[in-house]
Every structure is written in structure tokens, then in C-alpha cells.
Design an enzyme around this catalytic site. Sequence first.
Site, PDB file in Angstrom:
ATOM      1  N   GLN A 175      59.135  39.640  13.388  1.00 19.67           N
ATOM      2  CA  GLN A 175      58.734  38.237  13.463  1.00 19.67           C
ATOM      3  C   GLN A 175      57.325  38.115  14.043  1.00 19.67           C
ATOM      4  OE1 GLN A 175      61.763  36.390  15.876  1.00 19.67           O
ATOM      5  NE2 GLN A 175      61.406  37.707  17.626  1.00 19.67           N
ATOM      6  N   HIS A 212      62.537  41.687  15.330  1.00 12.74           N
ATOM      7  CA  HIS A 212      63.615  40.710  15.476  1.00 12.74           C
ATOM      8  C   HIS A 212      64.951  41.448  15.497  1.00 12.74           C
ATOM      9  CE1 HIS A 212      65.544  36.642  14.053  1.00 12.74           C
ATOM     10  NE2 HIS A 212      66.161  37.173  15.087  1.00 12.74           N
ATOM     11  N   ASN A 255      61.765  39.429  23.836  1.00  8.60           N
ATOM     12  CA  ASN A 255      62.367  38.118  23.615  1.00  8.60           C
ATOM     13  C   ASN A 255      61.221  37.111  23.656  1.00  8.60           C
ATOM     14  OD1 ASN A 255      63.704  35.687  23.670  1.00  8.60           O
ATOM     15  ND2 ASN A 255      65.150  36.261  25.259  1.00  8.60           N
ATOM     16  N   VAL A 256      60.692  36.806  22.495  1.00  5.82           N
ATOM     17  CA  VAL A 256      59.492  35.970  22.409  1.00  5.82           C
ATOM     18  C   VAL A 256      59.721  34.597  23.020  1.00  5.82           C
ATOM     19  CG1 VAL A 256      57.823  34.919  20.816  1.00  5.82           C
ATOM     20  CG2 VAL A 256      58.723  37.221  20.364  1.00  5.82           C
ATOM     21  N   PHE A 309      68.631  39.270  24.694  1.00  2.15           N
ATOM     22  CA  PHE A 309      68.234  39.333  23.285  1.00  2.15           C
ATOM     23  C   PHE A 309      68.650  40.669  22.678  1.00  2.15           C
ATOM     24  CE2 PHE A 309      64.380  39.643  20.265  1.00  2.15           C
ATOM     25  CZ  PHE A 309      65.083  39.069  19.225  1.00  2.15           C
ATOM     26  N   GLN A 369      71.578  41.408  19.728  1.00  2.00           N
ATOM     27  CA  GLN A 369      71.290  42.108  18.476  1.00  2.00           C
ATOM     28  C   GLN A 369      72.206  43.319  18.298  1.00  2.00           C
ATOM     29  OE1 GLN A 369      69.063  41.353  15.890  1.00  2.00           O
ATOM     30  NE2 GLN A 369      69.000  39.387  16.939  1.00  2.00           N
ATOM     31  N   LYS A 398      75.942  41.921  17.601  1.00  3.98           N
ATOM     32  CA  LYS A 398      76.093  41.232  16.317  1.00  3.98           C
ATOM     33  C   LYS A 398      75.796  42.151  15.133  1.00  3.98           C
ATOM     34  CE  LYS A 398      74.650  37.095  13.786  1.00  3.98           C
ATOM     35  NZ  LYS A 398      73.832  35.844  13.816  1.00  3.98           N
ATOM     36  N   HIS A 399      74.757  42.975  15.261  1.00  2.00           N
ATOM     37  CA  HIS A 399      74.292  43.743  14.114  1.00  2.00           C
ATOM     38  C   HIS A 399      74.444  45.259  14.288  1.00  2.00           C
ATOM     39  CE1 HIS A 399      72.593  40.113  12.348  1.00  2.00           C
ATOM     40  NE2 HIS A 399      71.974  39.858  13.489  1.00  2.00           N
TER      41      HIS A 399
END
Length: 227
Positions: free
Chosen positions: A36, A60, A97-98, A107, A111, A114-115
Site C-alpha cells: 500500500q 499490507h 501500521n500506517v 496489525f 494479518q 486472518k491470512h
Amino acid sequence: MGITGMISMITMVFSLLVLILSSSTVGFDYFQFTQQYQPAVCNFNPTPCKDPTDKLFTVHGLWPSNNVGGDPESCKIRNHRTRAKALEPQLEIIWPNVLDRTNHTAFWRRQWIKHGTCGYPTIQNENDYFETVVKMYITEKQNVSKILSNAKIEPDGIKRTLADLEIAIRSGTDNKKPKFKCQKKRRVTELVEVTLCSDKNRAHFIDCPNPFQPGSPYLCPTNNILY
């Protein structure tokens, strides 16, 4: 136990083993490595970012994905080796973590849960997930900012064509098609994310499946893309 019963039990055990082995090797078709662009992420966030941004594409996430149907999420954790603290200085640079730089760990954890958990067996555990991303971004030079820079496209805040951006990314990914995400506000369209895709073993780049379709708010136009 009679012969018939023994045969039935052996068949059941064999079927169970096949199910266990097959379940550990299916569930996704390829990886999306999505980065991102920090200023654009903040421009389109409902609340302002808490800290100044860098003119960089940073990670991201690394997402196991499917060609057809939904992508897997929040899968079983098979190996409980957690993220090594030694990775955190690098992660803070390439995977911040922008939106809130005081809370990188939340963050990263989101990730992974979830992924990353769905990347087995290519991704073995939490530490392997983050080591893999560091390797991809730094060692394997899958840094979108550098790929664009090598093609003489810098974050100068000028408008680009989609073709120029795609040619630039292809030059760093064995001529494979990336996936672009744009967003528009006050008649200005910005490049928000670039995704590089690889096969499920992470052995080769592939053309990214499932681009944003016409009508999607994330579809990039053919020209006038701010970067």
C-alpha cells in the site's frame, strides 16, 4: 473382530489419513503480496493518520487466495512457533501500521490470524510468515517502490497512465500482470495498492487473477492516476 470388521476399520483409518493429508495441502491457489502507498492510504482513511507518512509502498499483507470463490480466512494454526522479536525492527520499516504507528503488533497479528494461518504448508508457522515477507520485500526485491523507481517512475505527485505503471511493474516480475487498486476523491484518482502474485509454492510469479471489475470503486482508470 471378524475379517469384515477389520477390513471396515482399515478402510476407515485409510480414509481418515487421506482426509488429513489432503486437508493440509489444499485451500488456496496462489499468493497475493499486496503493498500500500502510505500517503494514499491516509488520504482515503475515514480518520486522519496519527503520524506523517513516507512516500513508500509498504506491506499490507501476504494473502493465500483462490482463483474462484472466496479466499480462505482464519485457518487452523498447525505449528505454534510465534513471531521472533528479532524481526520487529525490519517489520516496522517494511510493514508498518500506517494508520497507527504506535500499534504495529496488532496489525501484524491480525494479518497472521486472518491470512497467514491459511498459507500452510508453504507457510509453516507465524515466524515463517513474517520471515517470508521480509525475504520477499528485501532479498527477493519485491519492493514496489523500488520496482517503480527502477523504471524511472517516482512518487512525484503527477498523473500517470495505467499502461506505464503496469509496464514498470512487469519489468520487475518476469512480465507478469500485477493487480492495481485505485480510489477517487474530489475528482482525483490515486494509486493506493499494488499486488504481486505468485503460485501457491511461491516458486514463480503469475499473472494476478481477479482484477477489479468495471463498476468497482477500486478500479483504476486508463490514465490520470496520481502517484
